[in-house]
Structure formats: C-alpha cells, structure tokens
Design a protein around this motif. Structure first.
Motif, PDB file in Angstrom:
ATOM      1  N   PRO A  76     -25.819  -8.035  -6.929  1.00  0.00           N
ATOM      2  CA  PRO A  76     -25.001  -9.244  -6.977  1.00  0.00           C
ATOM      3  C   PRO A  76     -23.743  -9.149  -6.122  1.00  0.00           C
ATOM      4  O   PRO A  76     -22.979  -8.200  -6.214  1.00  0.00           O
ATOM      5  N   LEU A  77     -23.549 -10.126  -5.269  1.00  0.00           N
ATOM      6  CA  LEU A  77     -22.312 -10.287  -4.500  1.00  0.00           C
ATOM      7  C   LEU A  77     -21.478 -11.330  -5.226  1.00  0.00           C
ATOM      8  O   LEU A  77     -21.942 -12.449  -5.443  1.00  0.00           O
ATOM      9  N   CYS A  78     -20.257 -10.971  -5.597  1.00  0.00           N
ATOM     10  CA  CYS A  78     -19.421 -11.890  -6.360  1.00  0.00           C
ATOM     11  C   CYS A  78     -18.107 -12.149  -5.648  1.00  0.00           C
ATOM     12  O   CYS A  78     -17.522 -11.264  -5.033  1.00  0.00           O
ATOM     13  N   ILE A  79     -17.644 -13.392  -5.762  1.00  0.00           N
ATOM     14  CA  ILE A  79     -16.423 -13.811  -5.080  1.00  0.00           C
ATOM     15  C   ILE A  79     -15.216 -13.606  -5.985  1.00  0.00           C
ATOM     16  O   ILE A  79     -15.321 -13.662  -7.210  1.00  0.00           O
ATOM     17  N   GLY A  80     -14.097 -13.335  -5.366  1.00  0.00           N
ATOM     18  CA  GLY A  80     -12.834 -13.199  -6.078  1.00  0.00           C
ATOM     19  C   GLY A  80     -11.689 -13.470  -5.129  1.00  0.00           C
ATOM     20  O   GLY A  80     -11.884 -13.814  -3.969  1.00  0.00           O
ATOM     21  N   LYS A  81     -10.497 -13.285  -5.608  1.00  0.00           N
ATOM     22  CA  LYS A  81      -9.288 -13.523  -4.814  1.00  0.00           C
ATOM     23  C   LYS A  81      -8.530 -12.205  -4.641  1.00  0.00           C
ATOM     24  O   LYS A  81      -7.342 -12.101  -4.935  1.00  0.00           O
ATOM     25  N   SER A  82      -9.231 -11.165  -4.168  1.00  0.00           N
ATOM     26  CA  SER A  82      -8.617  -9.836  -4.076  1.00  0.00           C
ATOM     27  C   SER A  82      -8.308  -9.387  -2.650  1.00  0.00           C
ATOM     28  O   SER A  82      -7.866  -8.263  -2.444  1.00  0.00           O
ATOM     29  N   GLY A  83      -8.515 -10.247  -1.655  1.00  0.00           N
ATOM     30  CA  GLY A  83      -8.142  -9.907  -0.279  1.00  0.00           C
ATOM     31  C   GLY A  83      -6.620  -9.919  -0.124  1.00  0.00           C
ATOM     32  O   GLY A  83      -5.922 -10.631  -0.840  1.00  0.00           O
ATOM     33  N   ALA A  84      -6.102  -9.104   0.790  1.00  0.00           N
ATOM     34  CA  ALA A  84      -4.650  -8.999   0.928  1.00  0.00           C
ATOM     35  C   ALA A  84      -4.259  -8.501   2.318  1.00  0.00           C
ATOM     36  O   ALA A  84      -5.099  -8.065   3.096  1.00  0.00           O
ATOM     37  N   ILE A  85      -2.969  -8.573   2.589  1.00  0.00           N
ATOM     38  CA  ILE A  85      -2.383  -7.970   3.783  1.00  0.00           C
ATOM     39  C   ILE A  85      -1.245  -7.072   3.309  1.00  0.00           C
ATOM     40  O   ILE A  85      -0.366  -7.505   2.553  1.00  0.00           O
ATOM     41  N   THR A  86      -1.310  -5.816   3.747  1.00  0.00           N
ATOM     42  CA  THR A  86      -0.297  -4.831   3.382  1.00  0.00           C
ATOM     43  C   THR A  86       0.540  -4.492   4.611  1.00  0.00           C
ATOM     44  O   THR A  86       0.020  -4.388   5.712  1.00  0.00           O
ATOM     45  N   ARG A  87       1.840  -4.327   4.378  1.00  0.00           N
ATOM     46  CA  ARG A  87       2.754  -3.955   5.463  1.00  0.00           C
ATOM     47  C   ARG A  87       3.329  -2.569   5.166  1.00  0.00           C
ATOM     48  O   ARG A  87       3.735  -2.280   4.049  1.00  0.00           O
ATOM     49  N   ILE A  88       3.359  -1.747   6.217  1.00  0.00           N
ATOM     50  CA  ILE A  88       4.036  -0.452   6.142  1.00  0.00           C
ATOM     51  C   ILE A  88       5.269  -0.570   7.037  1.00  0.00           C
ATOM     52  O   ILE A  88       5.156  -0.738   8.246  1.00  0.00           O
ATOM     53  N   LYS A  89       6.444  -0.530   6.421  1.00  0.00           N
ATOM     54  CA  LYS A  89       7.696  -0.676   7.170  1.00  0.00           C
ATOM     55  C   LYS A  89       8.676   0.369   6.658  1.00  0.00           C
ATOM     56  O   LYS A  89       8.914   0.470   5.452  1.00  0.00           O
ATOM     57  N   ASP A  90       9.225   1.134   7.576  1.00  0.00           N
ATOM     58  CA  ASP A  90      10.185   2.188   7.236  1.00  0.00           C
ATOM     59  C   ASP A  90       9.616   3.144   6.181  1.00  0.00           C
ATOM     60  O   ASP A  90      10.323   3.573   5.262  1.00  0.00           O
ATOM     61  N   GLY A  91       8.320   3.422   6.275  1.00  0.00           N
ATOM     62  CA  GLY A  91       7.677   4.364   5.357  1.00  0.00           C
ATOM     63  C   GLY A  91       7.339   3.795   3.996  1.00  0.00           C
ATOM     64  O   GLY A  91       6.863   4.520   3.125  1.00  0.00           O
ATOM     65  N   LYS A  92       7.573   2.510   3.779  1.00  0.00           N
ATOM     66  CA  LYS A  92       7.295   1.892   2.480  1.00  0.00           C
ATOM     67  C   LYS A  92       6.097   0.964   2.594  1.00  0.00           C
ATOM     68  O   LYS A  92       5.997   0.177   3.529  1.00  0.00           O
TER      69      LYS A  92
END
Length: 109
Positions: free
Chosen positions: A73-89
């Motif tokens: 089963p392929l199931c849809i959700g809202k778990s996609g994201a964009i992560t930023r790495i800035k100044d080591g954080k």
C-alpha cells in the motif's frame, strides 16, 4: 609487450620502487544534518545556507496498491518538508507538503 613499451614500463616500476606509491588517505566526513525523512535534493542559498528537500514518509491518508512493489500500500500524507542548515543549525522551515510512501515504515517516499 612491445619492445618500445618496455623502457617506459621499466622506468615507471623503478621510480615507484624507489619513491614508493603514496597510500590513499581516508576521507574525513562530517554529518551536517540528521533525522531527515527521505532527503532528495540539495541546494545552497545566496547566504550560504544549505536547503534539503524531504519527500516525507507518506501518511494515514488514502492508500492504493503500488504498481511495482507487489501491491504494497502506498499512502498519502502531509510529511514532505524543506530543511535549512544555517550556521551549523538544522531547522525545518517549510512543512506539510504532500508525500506518498509505503506503509507502515514510509519508505520509498
């Protein structure tokens, strides 16, 4: 082996034997982000920040049989994201993008 190649090969072997071949050095790696959900793309911003797109893990939404993975089963959700790495954080700056993944572990999203 051709006679003309012999002097070149012999000279190469002599130089290697005298000076030795430099051993390959191990690469030094540093982890800059962890805990990502199926990272896919990387991009640098004008300020030097690293942006990572995450395809997510699917979710508890509508499911349908996969055409390629033995009808898992392929199931849809809202778990996609964009992560930023800035100044080591590390920070997820955008969340809630549509995601499609195999249940129950959310792989192959």
């Amino acid at each position: 082996m051709k006679v003309k190649q012999f002097p070149i090969i012999f000279l190469t072997l002599c130089i290697t034997a005298i000076f030795g071949a430099k051993a390959a050095e191990a690469a030094s790696l540093t982890v800059v982000a962890d805990g990502l959900d199926n990272p896919r793309g990387l991009s640098f911003g004008p300020d030097g920040s690293l942006y990572i797109t995450e395809s997510g893990i699917g979710g508890n939404g509508a499911c349908l049989p996969s055409p390629s993975a033995q009808l898992a089963p392929l199931c849809i959700g809202k778990s996609g994201a964009i992560t930023r790495i800035k100044d080591g954080k590390q920070e997820r700056i955008l969340t809630g993008f549509n995601s499609l993944g195999y249940l129950p572990i959310g792989s192959e999203a």
